[in-house]
Design an enzyme around this catalytic site. Sequence first.
Site, PDB file in Angstrom:
ATOM      1  N   GLY A  88      77.601 -12.840 -92.922  1.00 22.87           N
ATOM      2  CA  GLY A  88      77.862 -13.731 -91.780  1.00 22.87           C
ATOM      3  C   GLY A  88      77.666 -15.202 -92.062  1.00 22.87           C
ATOM      4  O   GLY A  88      77.371 -15.971 -91.154  1.00 22.87           O
ATOM      5  N   SER A  89      77.840 -15.634 -93.314  1.00 27.42           N
ATOM      6  CA  SER A  89      77.647 -17.062 -93.593  1.00 27.42           C
ATOM      7  C   SER A  89      78.897 -17.708 -94.167  1.00 27.42           C
ATOM      8  O   SER A  89      78.838 -18.768 -94.779  1.00 27.42           O
ATOM      9  CB  SER A  89      76.451 -17.256 -94.516  1.00 27.42           C
ATOM     10  OG  SER A  89      76.614 -16.467 -95.657  1.00 27.42           O
ATOM     11  N   LEU A  91      81.039 -16.472 -96.481  1.00 30.21           N
ATOM     12  CA  LEU A  91      81.426 -16.174 -97.866  1.00 30.21           C
ATOM     13  C   LEU A  91      82.284 -14.904 -97.969  1.00 30.21           C
ATOM     14  O   LEU A  91      82.468 -14.356 -99.055  1.00 30.21           O
ATOM     15  CB  LEU A  91      80.193 -16.067 -98.764  1.00 30.21           C
ATOM     16  CG  LEU A  91      79.363 -17.347 -98.912  1.00 30.21           C
ATOM     17  CD1 LEU A  91      78.194 -17.141 -99.869  1.00 30.21           C
ATOM     18  CD2 LEU A  91      80.203 -18.520 -99.395  1.00 30.21           C
ATOM     19  N   ALA A  96      85.224  -8.353 -97.808  1.00 30.73           N
ATOM     20  CA  ALA A  96      84.900  -7.686 -99.078  1.00 30.73           C
ATOM     21  C   ALA A  96      84.444  -6.251 -98.827  1.00 30.73           C
ATOM     22  O   ALA A  96      84.876  -5.322 -99.521  1.00 30.73           O
ATOM     23  CB  ALA A  96      83.836  -8.471 -99.826  1.00 30.73           C
ATOM     24  N   ASP A 137      90.998 -13.778 -95.676  1.00 30.84           N
ATOM     25  CA  ASP A 137      89.843 -13.185 -96.371  1.00 30.84           C
ATOM     26  C   ASP A 137      90.189 -11.850 -97.038  1.00 30.84           C
ATOM     27  O   ASP A 137      89.900 -11.660 -98.216  1.00 30.84           O
ATOM     28  CB  ASP A 137      88.657 -13.017 -95.406  1.00 30.84           C
ATOM     29  CG  ASP A 137      87.931 -14.333 -95.167  1.00 30.84           C
ATOM     30  OD1 ASP A 137      88.520 -15.394 -95.401  1.00 30.84           O
ATOM     31  OD2 ASP A 137      86.757 -14.285 -94.746  1.00 30.84           O
TER      32      ASP A 137
END
Length: 286
Positions: A88-89, A91, A96, A137
């Site tokens: 949750g930051s 990245l 993924a 993403d």
Amino acid sequence: MRASAPGKIILFGEHAVVYGRHSLVSAINLRCYVEAKESKEVLIKSSLGVTSLDFKIHPYVSYAIKRFSEKAKIDGVKIEIKSEIPIGSGLGSSAAVTVATLKALDAEFNTGFTNEEILELAKLVELDVQGRASGVDPFISTYGGAWLIPEKKRVVIPYDFFVINLGSKSTAEMVAKVAKLRKRHSKTVERIFDAIDALTVEAASKIDDYKTIEELISINQSLLRALGVSTPEIDKLIAELDELGFKAKITGAGGGGCIFGLKKEKIPPESLQVSYEEEGVRIEDS
Ligand code: PMV
């Protein structure tokens, strides 16, 4: 079977990309590893806990299993997740874990999906959980590398990065904040988006020029600040890094989350070194 997929950083263009401008996004060498084992029941094990199908605690993995089971009949599966990507930051941990879960399921149940098919399922899962999503993403987690979006032009990044994680943030909140600002000052905000667009395209074409990229990092950060997605904590940290000779910017939605910059001989104190990652989703030795 075990699969893994990389996280990502947005180098340039976040927020403006929501309004049709360019962004430059790179996979990074932090990966999420997922093991899938055929079973009579569904069991999902991660740092978040041990659950059966659970759309609250394990939303991405639960929807990935649901979407996969619409394509292939399965009784159950045991999933075990080990991730190097902070959750949750910004990245790309959600994409993924989704892509790696689908790849591990595909290998375990011999469904023979192509990566294109895995990406399509991952995009559905992202929509299931988030309601609205650009699909960038899952694309990066599937294929790896760095890409200029929307034309999907591949860019090779010759640098390592440092990342500092300031904790989790809400992408939806930050996107809504920018939307509100745009409503109040539409001409001005559109011009900020155009400036971000121009610097993103410039960055992609001059990626080998370290000094230019550092300058563009600083300009992009100033424009993100103008959009209201920086915080006093981020501004202070970026000023401190500047004193040490590092240029840094928010990566992702802002309001917390991560900042990044280019590595020099060293990286700043309390930062994490990450590299450009060429490889997307892959099967690991079990
Ligand atoms: O922080 P992240 O990884 O959720 O990135 C958000 C990027 C935005 O441009 C702010 C939103 C989007 O959907 O592109």
